[in-house]
Design a protein around this motif. Structure first.
Motif, short mmCIF file in Angstrom:
data_model
loop_
_atom_site.label_atom_id
_atom_site.label_comp_id
_atom_site.label_asym_id
_atom_site.label_seq_id
_atom_site.Cartn_x
_atom_site.Cartn_y
_atom_site.Cartn_z
N GLU A 54 48.13 39.69 50.53
CA GLU A 54 49.33 40.50 50.29
C GLU A 54 50.57 39.85 50.91
O GLU A 54 51.65 39.87 50.32
CB GLU A 54 49.11 41.91 50.79
N GLU A 55 50.40 39.25 52.07
CA GLU A 55 51.50 38.53 52.72
C GLU A 55 51.94 37.34 51.85
O GLU A 55 53.14 37.10 51.67
CB GLU A 55 51.02 38.03 54.09
N ASN A 56 50.97 36.61 51.29
CA ASN A 56 51.28 35.47 50.42
C ASN A 56 51.97 35.92 49.14
O ASN A 56 52.87 35.24 48.64
CB ASN A 56 50.02 34.67 50.11
N ILE A 57 51.54 37.04 48.60
CA ILE A 57 52.19 37.59 47.40
C ILE A 57 53.64 37.92 47.70
O ILE A 57 54.54 37.57 46.93
CB ILE A 57 51.42 38.83 46.89
N ASP A 58 53.89 38.58 48.83
CA ASP A 58 55.26 38.92 49.23
C ASP A 58 56.11 37.66 49.44
O ASP A 58 57.24 37.58 48.96
CB ASP A 58 55.27 39.77 50.50
N ARG A 59 55.56 36.69 50.17
CA ARG A 59 56.31 35.45 50.46
C ARG A 59 56.70 34.71 49.18
O ARG A 59 57.73 34.04 49.14
CB ARG A 59 55.48 34.52 51.33
N ASN A 60 55.85 34.81 48.17
CA ASN A 60 56.10 34.12 46.91
C ASN A 60 56.83 35.00 45.90
O ASN A 60 56.97 34.63 44.74
CB ASN A 60 54.78 33.61 46.33
N LYS A 61 57.25 36.19 46.35
CA LYS A 61 58.02 37.12 45.50
C LYS A 61 57.29 37.45 44.21
O LYS A 61 57.87 37.44 43.12
CB LYS A 61 59.42 36.56 45.23
N LEU A 62 55.99 37.75 44.34
CA LEU A 62 55.17 38.07 43.17
C LEU A 62 54.66 39.51 43.19
O LEU A 62 53.76 39.85 42.42
CB LEU A 62 53.98 37.09 43.10
N SER A 63 55.25 40.36 44.01
CA SER A 63 54.78 41.75 44.14
C SER A 63 54.82 42.49 42.81
O SER A 63 53.97 43.34 42.55
CB SER A 63 55.62 42.51 45.16
N GLY A 64 55.76 42.18 41.96
CA GLY A 64 55.86 42.85 40.67
C GLY A 64 54.88 42.33 39.63
O GLY A 64 54.73 42.92 38.56
N LYS A 65 54.20 41.23 39.94
CA LYS A 65 53.31 40.62 38.96
C LYS A 65 51.83 40.68 39.34
O LYS A 65 50.98 40.52 38.49
CB LYS A 65 53.71 39.16 38.75
N ILE A 66 51.54 40.86 40.64
CA ILE A 66 50.15 40.88 41.09
C ILE A 66 49.88 42.18 41.84
O ILE A 66 50.56 42.50 42.81
CB ILE A 66 49.83 39.69 42.02
N LYS A 67 48.87 42.90 41.38
CA LYS A 67 48.42 44.10 42.06
C LYS A 67 47.16 43.75 42.86
O LYS A 67 46.31 43.01 42.37
CB LYS A 67 48.10 45.21 41.06
N THR A 68 47.06 44.29 44.06
CA THR A 68 45.89 43.98 44.89
C THR A 68 45.03 45.22 45.09
O THR A 68 45.52 46.36 45.13
CB THR A 68 46.31 43.44 46.28
N PHE A 69 43.75 44.95 45.22
CA PHE A 69 42.76 46.01 45.43
C PHE A 69 41.71 45.48 46.39
O PHE A 69 41.61 44.29 46.65
CB PHE A 69 42.11 46.40 44.10
N PHE A 70 40.88 46.37 46.87
CA PHE A 70 39.87 46.03 47.85
C PHE A 70 38.62 45.48 47.16
O PHE A 70 38.52 44.31 46.87
CB PHE A 70 39.58 47.26 48.72
N GLU A 71 37.68 46.30 46.85
CA GLU A 71 36.39 45.87 46.31
C GLU A 71 36.45 45.68 44.79
O GLU A 71 37.10 46.46 44.10
CB GLU A 71 35.33 46.91 46.66
N ALA A 72 35.77 44.65 44.29
CA ALA A 72 35.71 44.39 42.85
C ALA A 72 35.28 45.66 42.13
O ALA A 72 34.24 46.24 42.44
CB ALA A 72 34.74 43.25 42.56
N ASN A 73 36.09 46.08 41.16
CA ASN A 73 35.87 47.36 40.52
C ASN A 73 36.40 47.32 39.10
O ASN A 73 37.61 47.20 38.89
CB ASN A 73 36.59 48.43 41.36
N PHE A 74 35.52 47.46 38.13
CA PHE A 74 35.96 47.41 36.74
C PHE A 74 36.64 48.69 36.29
O PHE A 74 37.40 48.66 35.32
CB PHE A 74 34.78 47.05 35.82
N ASP A 75 36.42 49.81 36.95
CA ASP A 75 37.14 51.03 36.58
C ASP A 75 38.64 50.81 36.68
O ASP A 75 39.40 51.25 35.81
CB ASP A 75 36.71 52.21 37.47
N ILE A 76 39.07 50.13 37.73
CA ILE A 76 40.50 49.83 37.90
C ILE A 76 41.00 48.98 36.73
O ILE A 76 42.06 49.25 36.16
CB ILE A 76 40.74 49.12 39.25
#
Length: 190
Positions: A54-76
């Motif tokens: 999440e820190e790397n996503i913020d540093r690269n200004k990609l928050s609007g393009k990458i969503k993060t989640f915890f455990e691999a989950n196909f429902d999401i």
């Protein structure tokens, strides 16, 4: 692996990437930052590593393009991507043997028009029947290509020129118990 992903993205006009086992985001961040994919979904089960992601996503200004989640989950994924979206999605899966339980027949049928690149950890999966069922299912639903690891040449990496030869070779070592490979799945019926 990166070269394969880029070639397949261009060839199949893929726009989404889902990364199960994203770690610090090496693959997904670079691919989105360089414009190969428009949207990303990154899953990382280790909380400390997910914080780095999440820190790397913020540093690269990609928050609007990458969503993060915890455990691999196909429902999401199925709640965020339509069947048409799934046809334009590449799944990059590196979850240390859990791929065989996660990618059951029901899930594979939902993904049969998607593209999946899976690091194979069959040697650490204690339930060999899960591994066999997985292989039976993918043979029915996908074209299969095995991508072998290639050697890494530390003498072609300028960043480490000042290290000794021994240190360079140690940097190339991932400590794997055996030679790894990836399984690349493409739709049989586009």
């Amino acid at each position: 692996v990166q070269d394969k992903i880029i070639r397949e993205q261009k060839k199949n006009n893929l726009i989404n990437i889902v990364n199960f086992g994203a770690a610090d985001g090496y693959h997904i961040l670079g691919l989105i930052k360089k414009g190969y994919f428009l949207n990303g979904y990154a899953f990382e089960i280790d909380r400390i590593t997910k914080n780095y992601l999440e820190e790397n996503i913020d540093r690269n200004k990609l928050s609007g393009k990458i969503k993060t989640f915890f455990e691999a989950n196909f429902d999401i994924i199925f709640n965020n991507l339509s069947n048409n979206d799934l046809k334009k999605t590449l799944f990059l899966i590196d979850i240390e043997g859990q791929e065989f339980g996660l990618l059951n027949e029901t899930i594979l049928k939902r993904l049969m028009y998607s593209y999946l690149l899976i690091e194979n950890h069959d040697f650490i999966q204690p339930n060999k029947s899960l591994v066999n069922i997985f292989h039976q299912n993918i043979k029915k639903l996908f074209n299969i290509e095995i991508i072998e690891y290639s050697s890494k040449n530390p003498f072609q990496i300028n960043l480490i020129n000042n290290f000794s030869e021994i240190e360079k070779w140690l940097m190339m070592n991932e400590g794997r118990p055996q030679t790894m490979h990836w399984i690349y799945l493409t739709p049989k019926n586009k």
